[in-house]
Motif scaffolding. Sequence first.
Motif, mmCIF file in Angstrom:
data_model
loop_
_atom_site.group_PDB
_atom_site.id
_atom_site.type_symbol
_atom_site.label_atom_id
_atom_site.label_comp_id
_atom_site.label_asym_id
_atom_site.label_seq_id
_atom_site.Cartn_x
_atom_site.Cartn_y
_atom_site.Cartn_z
ATOM 1 N N ASN A 159 0.708 -1.243 0.101
ATOM 2 C CA ASN A 159 -0.129 -0.037 -0.155
ATOM 3 C C ASN A 159 0.844 1.267 0.130
ATOM 4 O O ASN A 159 1.084 1.716 1.006
ATOM 5 N N THR A 160 1.276 2.003 -1.123
ATOM 6 C CA THR A 160 1.390 3.296 -1.200
ATOM 7 C C THR A 160 0.527 4.094 -2.198
ATOM 8 O O THR A 160 0.300 3.596 -3.299
ATOM 9 N N ILE A 161 -0.121 5.045 -1.560
ATOM 10 C CA ILE A 161 -1.389 5.750 -2.241
ATOM 11 C C ILE A 161 -1.017 7.350 -2.382
ATOM 12 O O ILE A 161 -0.461 7.812 -1.218
ATOM 13 N N ASP A 162 -0.853 7.703 -3.398
ATOM 14 C CA ASP A 162 -0.591 9.306 -3.621
ATOM 15 C C ASP A 162 -1.600 9.924 -4.377
ATOM 16 O O ASP A 162 -1.919 9.456 -5.500
ATOM 17 N N ILE A 163 -2.274 10.775 -3.692
ATOM 18 C CA ILE A 163 -3.311 11.595 -4.533
ATOM 19 C C ILE A 163 -3.034 12.947 -4.522
ATOM 20 O O ILE A 163 -2.780 13.709 -3.345
ATOM 21 N N ASP A 164 -2.920 13.585 -5.737
ATOM 22 C CA ASP A 164 -2.639 14.932 -5.863
ATOM 23 C C ASP A 164 -3.894 15.617 -6.559
ATOM 24 O O ASP A 164 -4.174 15.313 -7.952
ATOM 25 N N GLU A 165 -4.564 16.752 -6.015
ATOM 26 C CA GLU A 165 -5.776 17.256 -6.744
ATOM 27 C C GLU A 165 -5.646 18.565 -6.665
ATOM 28 O O GLU A 165 -5.523 19.135 -5.743
ATOM 29 N N GLU A 166 -5.955 19.023 -7.971
ATOM 30 C CA GLU A 166 -5.667 20.738 -8.196
ATOM 31 C C GLU A 166 -7.197 21.176 -8.699
ATOM 32 O O GLU A 166 -6.988 22.137 -9.792
ATOM 33 N N SER A 167 -8.267 20.358 -8.452
ATOM 34 C CA SER A 167 -9.587 20.854 -9.016
ATOM 35 C C SER A 167 -9.870 22.160 -8.794
ATOM 36 O O SER A 167 -9.594 22.812 -7.740
ATOM 37 N N THR A 168 -10.360 23.017 -9.543
ATOM 38 C CA THR A 168 -10.779 24.469 -9.460
ATOM 39 C C THR A 168 -12.252 24.343 -8.520
ATOM 40 O O THR A 168 -12.880 25.439 -8.610
ATOM 41 N N ALA A 169 -12.872 23.221 -8.234
ATOM 42 C CA ALA A 169 -14.097 23.648 -7.671
ATOM 43 C C ALA A 169 -14.210 23.884 -6.317
ATOM 44 O O ALA A 169 -13.304 23.854 -5.695
ATOM 45 N N ALA A 170 -15.309 24.773 -6.100
ATOM 46 C CA ALA A 170 -15.311 25.395 -4.504
ATOM 47 C C ALA A 170 -16.510 24.776 -3.745
ATOM 48 O O ALA A 170 -16.653 24.953 -2.622
#
Length: 228
Positions: free
Chosen positions: A147-158
Amino acid sequence: MNGKVALYAAISFFIITHPALADNVIYIDQVGSSANINLNQDGSGNSIGTSSVDSTSSGSNTTLDIDQVGSSNILMYNIEGGDATATVNQQGSSNTSSVNIGDASGSDDITYTENITGDSNVITTDVGSVAAVDDATITIDVTGDSNTIDIDEESTAASILDKTTDIDVLGDSNTISANKSGLGQHDTFINQTGSGSTIDVTQTGAESSTVDVNANGSNSTINITVSD
Protein backbone atom coordinates in the motif's frame (compact mmCIF):
# COMPACT_ATOMS: atom_id res chain seq x y z
CA MET A 1 -15.77 7.40 -35.95
CA ASN A 2 -17.60 7.05 -32.68
CA GLY A 3 -15.92 6.23 -29.38
CA LYS A 4 -16.58 2.48 -29.46
CA VAL A 5 -15.27 2.00 -33.01
CA ALA A 6 -12.16 4.03 -32.24
CA LEU A 7 -11.51 1.83 -29.19
CA TYR A 8 -11.69 -1.41 -31.21
CA ALA A 9 -9.37 0.00 -33.86
CA ALA A 10 -6.76 0.98 -31.28
CA ILE A 11 -6.75 -2.45 -29.62
CA SER A 12 -6.55 -4.34 -32.93
CA PHE A 13 -3.65 -2.20 -34.15
CA PHE A 14 -1.60 -2.82 -31.00
CA ILE A 15 -2.01 -6.59 -30.97
CA ILE A 16 -1.28 -7.03 -34.68
CA THR A 17 1.82 -4.81 -34.79
CA HIS A 18 3.34 -5.74 -31.42
CA PRO A 19 3.08 -9.54 -31.09
CA ALA A 20 6.13 -9.70 -28.81
CA LEU A 21 4.21 -7.68 -26.21
CA ALA A 22 0.94 -9.59 -26.48
CA ASP A 23 1.08 -10.98 -22.94
CA ASN A 24 -2.13 -9.15 -21.90
CA VAL A 25 -0.97 -5.68 -22.94
CA ILE A 26 -3.66 -3.27 -24.13
CA TYR A 27 -3.18 0.23 -25.49
CA ILE A 28 -6.22 2.54 -25.73
CA ASP A 29 -6.45 5.80 -27.68
CA GLN A 30 -10.15 6.68 -27.63
CA VAL A 31 -11.58 9.92 -28.96
CA GLY A 32 -15.25 10.87 -29.11
CA SER A 33 -18.27 11.31 -26.89
CA SER A 34 -20.45 8.73 -25.10
CA ALA A 35 -17.86 5.93 -25.17
CA ASN A 36 -18.56 2.86 -23.01
CA ILE A 37 -15.29 1.00 -22.42
CA ASN A 38 -15.04 -2.34 -20.59
CA LEU A 39 -11.59 -3.95 -20.21
CA ASN A 40 -10.95 -7.30 -18.50
CA GLN A 41 -7.53 -8.92 -18.00
CA ASP A 42 -6.99 -12.20 -16.18
CA GLY A 43 -3.52 -13.53 -15.42
CA SER A 44 0.15 -12.87 -16.35
CA GLY A 45 1.46 -9.46 -17.51
CA ASN A 46 -1.85 -7.55 -17.42
CA SER A 47 -0.95 -4.06 -18.56
CA ILE A 48 -3.20 -1.29 -19.87
CA GLY A 49 -0.85 1.36 -21.17
CA THR A 50 2.87 1.26 -20.40
CA SER A 51 5.41 3.44 -18.65
CA SER A 52 6.40 4.89 -22.04
CA VAL A 53 2.94 5.16 -23.66
CA ASP A 54 -0.16 5.80 -21.54
CA SER A 55 -3.62 4.81 -22.65
CA THR A 56 -6.01 7.72 -23.16
CA SER A 57 -9.76 8.34 -23.18
CA SER A 58 -10.87 11.78 -24.28
CA GLY A 59 -14.33 13.15 -24.99
CA SER A 60 -17.46 13.79 -22.98
CA ASN A 61 -19.68 11.24 -21.23
CA THR A 62 -17.10 8.46 -21.07
CA THR A 63 -17.79 5.39 -18.95
CA LEU A 64 -14.71 3.30 -18.17
CA ASP A 65 -14.72 -0.07 -16.37
CA ILE A 66 -11.40 -1.90 -15.88
CA ASP A 67 -10.85 -5.27 -14.19
CA GLN A 68 -7.37 -6.77 -13.75
CA VAL A 69 -7.05 -10.10 -11.94
CA GLY A 70 -3.78 -11.79 -11.01
CA SER A 71 -0.09 -11.15 -11.77
CA SER A 72 1.42 -7.77 -12.64
CA ASN A 73 -1.76 -5.61 -13.07
CA ILE A 74 -0.34 -2.34 -14.39
CA LEU A 75 -2.54 0.61 -15.33
CA MET A 76 -1.22 3.78 -17.03
CA TYR A 77 -4.19 5.91 -18.11
CA ASN A 78 -5.15 9.49 -19.00
CA ILE A 79 -8.76 10.63 -18.66
CA GLU A 80 -9.78 13.83 -20.45
CA GLY A 81 -13.14 15.47 -21.14
CA GLY A 82 -16.28 16.11 -19.11
CA ASP A 83 -18.80 13.85 -17.38
CA ALA A 84 -16.45 10.86 -17.11
CA THR A 85 -17.08 7.91 -14.78
CA ALA A 86 -14.23 5.44 -14.28
CA THR A 87 -14.08 2.32 -12.08
CA VAL A 88 -10.90 0.25 -11.67
CA ASN A 89 -10.69 -3.12 -9.90
CA GLN A 90 -7.34 -4.85 -9.35
CA GLN A 91 -6.96 -8.17 -7.53
CA GLY A 92 -3.73 -9.90 -6.61
CA SER A 93 -0.04 -9.44 -7.41
CA SER A 94 1.69 -6.13 -8.21
CA ASN A 95 -1.35 -3.81 -8.67
CA THR A 96 0.23 -0.59 -9.89
CA SER A 97 -1.82 2.31 -11.23
CA SER A 98 -0.91 5.77 -12.49
CA VAL A 99 -3.96 7.77 -13.57
CA ASN A 100 -3.93 11.38 -14.79
CA ILE A 101 -7.21 13.28 -14.98
CA GLY A 102 -7.02 16.47 -17.04
CA ASP A 103 -3.51 15.76 -18.30
CA ALA A 104 -3.84 17.43 -21.71
CA SER A 105 -7.28 19.07 -21.73
CA GLY A 106 -9.80 20.28 -19.18
CA SER A 107 -12.07 17.72 -17.52
CA ASP A 108 -15.28 18.47 -15.62
CA ASP A 109 -17.61 16.34 -13.47
CA ILE A 110 -15.26 13.40 -12.94
CA THR A 111 -16.04 10.37 -10.77
CA TYR A 112 -13.07 8.03 -10.30
CA THR A 113 -13.19 4.88 -8.14
CA GLU A 114 -10.37 2.39 -7.56
CA ASN A 115 -10.71 -0.89 -5.62
CA ILE A 116 -7.48 -2.80 -4.87
CA THR A 117 -7.12 -6.21 -3.18
CA GLY A 118 -3.52 -7.49 -2.44
CA ASP A 119 -0.48 -7.40 -3.00
CA SER A 120 2.19 -4.68 -3.53
CA ASN A 121 -0.26 -1.81 -4.40
CA VAL A 122 1.22 1.43 -5.71
CA ILE A 123 -1.55 3.91 -6.54
CA THR A 124 -0.87 7.36 -8.02
CA THR A 125 -3.73 9.66 -9.07
CA ASP A 126 -3.15 13.19 -10.37
CA VAL A 127 -6.14 15.49 -10.93
CA GLY A 128 -5.79 18.81 -12.76
CA SER A 129 -2.00 18.94 -12.66
CA VAL A 130 -1.83 20.29 -16.23
CA ALA A 131 -5.30 21.31 -17.43
CA ALA A 132 -8.14 22.65 -15.27
CA VAL A 133 -10.47 20.12 -13.64
CA ASP A 134 -13.78 21.26 -12.17
CA ASP A 135 -15.79 18.88 -9.94
CA ALA A 136 -13.91 15.68 -9.09
CA THR A 137 -14.82 12.83 -6.75
CA ILE A 138 -11.97 10.39 -6.05
CA THR A 139 -12.54 7.16 -4.09
CA ILE A 140 -9.72 4.71 -3.31
CA ASP A 141 -10.32 1.44 -1.40
CA VAL A 142 -7.31 -0.81 -0.67
CA THR A 143 -7.17 -4.15 1.19
CA GLY A 144 -3.58 -5.55 1.83
CA ASP A 145 -0.55 -5.51 1.36
CA SER A 146 2.30 -2.98 0.94
CA ASN A 147 0.00 0.00 0.00
CA THR A 148 1.54 3.23 -1.25
CA ILE A 149 -1.15 5.76 -2.17
CA ASP A 150 -0.48 9.25 -3.57
CA ILE A 151 -3.40 11.51 -4.54
CA ASP A 152 -2.72 15.04 -5.86
CA GLU A 153 -5.73 17.16 -6.77
CA GLU A 154 -5.83 20.68 -8.16
CA SER A 155 -9.53 20.83 -8.94
CA THR A 156 -10.96 24.33 -9.45
CA ALA A 157 -14.29 23.46 -7.80
CA ALA A 158 -15.34 25.35 -4.65
CA SER A 159 -18.53 23.49 -3.69
CA ILE A 160 -18.55 21.02 -0.79
CA LEU A 161 -20.15 18.43 -3.08
CA ASP A 162 -17.73 18.92 -5.95
CA LYS A 163 -14.26 18.17 -4.64
CA THR A 164 -14.06 15.04 -2.51
CA THR A 165 -11.30 12.51 -1.90
CA ASP A 166 -12.17 9.37 0.12
CA ILE A 167 -9.41 6.85 0.91
CA ASP A 168 -9.98 3.60 2.84
CA VAL A 169 -7.04 1.30 3.61
CA LEU A 170 -7.11 -2.02 5.49
CA GLY A 171 -3.54 -3.42 6.17
CA ASP A 172 -0.54 -3.55 5.66
CA SER A 173 2.46 -1.18 5.30
CA ASN A 174 0.31 1.88 4.33
CA THR A 175 1.87 5.13 3.16
CA ILE A 176 -0.94 7.56 2.31
CA SER A 177 -0.52 11.05 0.84
CA ALA A 178 -3.37 13.38 -0.16
CA ASN A 179 -2.50 16.84 -1.41
CA LYS A 180 -5.10 19.37 -2.57
CA SER A 181 -5.05 22.90 -3.87
CA GLY A 182 -7.48 25.11 -5.74
CA LEU A 183 -10.35 27.47 -5.10
CA GLY A 184 -11.37 26.06 -1.73
CA GLN A 185 -13.62 23.46 -0.10
CA HIS A 186 -10.93 20.76 -0.01
CA ASP A 187 -12.64 17.67 1.42
CA THR A 188 -10.47 14.68 2.33
CA PHE A 189 -11.60 11.60 4.25
CA ILE A 190 -9.12 8.87 5.22
CA ASN A 191 -9.82 5.65 7.11
CA GLN A 192 -6.81 3.47 7.84
CA THR A 193 -6.78 0.22 9.81
CA GLY A 194 -3.64 -1.70 10.68
CA SER A 195 0.11 -1.88 10.08
CA GLY A 196 2.88 0.61 9.21
CA SER A 197 0.85 3.78 8.43
CA THR A 198 2.22 7.14 7.41
CA ILE A 199 -0.54 9.62 6.61
CA ASP A 200 0.16 13.04 5.13
CA VAL A 201 -2.54 15.56 4.13
CA THR A 202 -1.93 19.04 2.71
CA GLN A 203 -4.77 21.38 1.67
CA THR A 204 -4.28 24.94 0.45
CA GLY A 205 -6.19 27.72 -1.27
CA ALA A 206 -9.14 30.07 -0.67
CA GLU A 207 -10.06 29.07 2.86
CA SER A 208 -12.70 26.30 3.16
CA SER A 209 -11.18 22.93 4.10
CA THR A 210 -12.28 19.65 5.68
CA VAL A 211 -9.95 16.84 6.79
CA ASP A 212 -11.30 13.74 8.52
CA VAL A 213 -8.69 11.09 9.40
CA ASN A 214 -9.51 7.91 11.29
CA ALA A 215 -6.36 5.87 11.97
CA ASN A 216 -6.84 2.62 13.84
CA GLY A 217 -3.82 0.61 14.91
CA SER A 218 -0.09 0.12 14.46
CA ASN A 219 2.70 2.64 13.84
CA SER A 220 0.76 5.71 12.65
CA THR A 221 2.54 8.99 11.93
CA ILE A 222 0.06 11.66 10.80
CA ASN A 223 0.87 15.10 9.38
CA ILE A 224 -1.93 17.50 8.41
CA THR A 225 -1.27 20.97 6.98
CA VAL A 226 -4.10 23.35 6.05
CA SER A 227 -3.52 26.91 4.83
CA ASP A 228 -5.27 29.61 2.81
